[in-house]
Design a protein around this motif. Sequence first.
Motif, short mmCIF file in Angstrom:
data_model
loop_
_atom_site.label_atom_id
_atom_site.label_comp_id
_atom_site.label_asym_id
_atom_site.label_seq_id
_atom_site.Cartn_x
_atom_site.Cartn_y
_atom_site.Cartn_z
N ILE A 84 0.84 -1.20 0.00
CA ILE A 84 0.00 0.00 0.00
C ILE A 84 0.87 1.25 0.00
CG2 ILE A 84 -1.90 1.23 1.11
CD1 ILE A 84 -2.58 -1.36 2.59
N TYR A 85 1.71 1.38 1.01
CA TYR A 85 2.65 2.50 1.13
C TYR A 85 3.92 1.99 1.80
CZ TYR A 85 -0.26 6.61 0.00
OH TYR A 85 -1.01 7.58 -0.63
N TYR A 86 5.02 2.71 1.55
CA TYR A 86 6.24 2.39 2.26
C TYR A 86 7.02 3.67 2.54
CZ TYR A 86 8.39 2.47 -2.44
OH TYR A 86 8.80 2.82 -3.71
N SER A 87 7.87 3.58 3.55
CA SER A 87 8.61 4.76 4.01
C SER A 87 10.03 4.33 4.36
CB SER A 87 7.92 5.36 5.23
OG SER A 87 8.72 6.34 5.84
N PHE A 88 11.01 5.03 3.82
CA PHE A 88 12.40 4.67 4.09
C PHE A 88 13.02 5.52 5.20
CE2 PHE A 88 11.97 1.46 1.36
CZ PHE A 88 12.47 1.52 0.08
N ASP A 89 12.38 6.62 5.53
CA ASP A 89 12.71 7.36 6.75
C ASP A 89 11.57 8.33 7.01
OD1 ASP A 89 15.19 9.26 4.96
OD2 ASP A 89 13.16 9.90 5.47
N VAL A 90 11.70 9.12 8.05
CA VAL A 90 10.58 9.95 8.51
C VAL A 90 10.10 10.92 7.42
CG1 VAL A 90 9.89 11.70 10.19
CG2 VAL A 90 11.25 9.76 10.92
N LYS A 91 10.99 11.38 6.58
CA LYS A 91 10.61 12.37 5.56
C LYS A 91 10.38 11.74 4.19
CE LYS A 91 13.02 16.17 7.84
NZ LYS A 91 14.03 17.25 7.70
N ASP A 92 10.36 10.43 4.13
CA ASP A 92 10.23 9.74 2.85
C ASP A 92 9.02 8.83 2.86
OD1 ASP A 92 11.26 6.88 1.37
OD2 ASP A 92 11.43 8.75 0.22
N ILE A 93 8.02 9.16 2.05
CA ILE A 93 6.79 8.36 1.94
C ILE A 93 6.58 8.05 0.47
CG2 ILE A 93 4.30 8.28 2.31
CD1 ILE A 93 5.72 8.49 4.92
#
Lengths: 112, 111
Positions: free
Chosen positions: A46-55
């Motif tokens: 659905i979604y993924y994030s590699f760090d707090v500022k990356d969506i």
Amino acid sequence: DADVTQTPRNRITKTGKRIMLECSQTKGHDRMYWYRQDPGLGLQLIYYSFDVKDINKGEISDGYSVSRQAQAKFSLSLESAIPNQTALYFCATSGGFTGELFFGEGSRLTVL
Amino acid sequence: GQQVMQIPQYQHVQEGEDFTTYCNSSTTLSNIQWYKQRPGGHPVFLIQLVKSGEVKKQKRLTFQFGEAKKNSSLHITATQTTDVGTYFCAGDGGATNKLIFGTGTLLAVQP
């Protein structure tokens, strides 16, 4: 205690309601993911994030939004739930060289 | 976009028989991972394959990665009731570092 914790584990709601599924992890991983599981369809990203500022959007992001509140927390929201969003939702994390995913126990959502 | 298919979707075997599930990607993969999900549980990592033609073994489980890095297989020798569950492959296309899961194979083992 589990390394990847999802809340709630089970939720029944009605069409049009706003729902938030929460995920927290104690593994110290930067990467976090939300997957949806439907019988016969496997796990869809659905979604993924590699760090707090990356969506980033995954395969099936329409109708969903996410928030990465901190390195350890990644929430999935359904702004206006519909019945075909009835599914089992998994949060996962990864870190380190292999990229192995560590999954939470899952959140079963039923939209009536 | 990248697609990962698995066959068969379901397999029922007698305990002691062998089992194989096959995974095929529409694109070349940088690596492939395999997961097992017990009934009512969550997926658990089994192994990662990275090299073309790679073969890895874990006790009765044998994992292969194709020469072209577009397909993979998992073979279980002499199944046991503890092998019951759904086996997923997951491919990483490399460019985005996100795993795309196959459709899974549900294995049922009759004692």
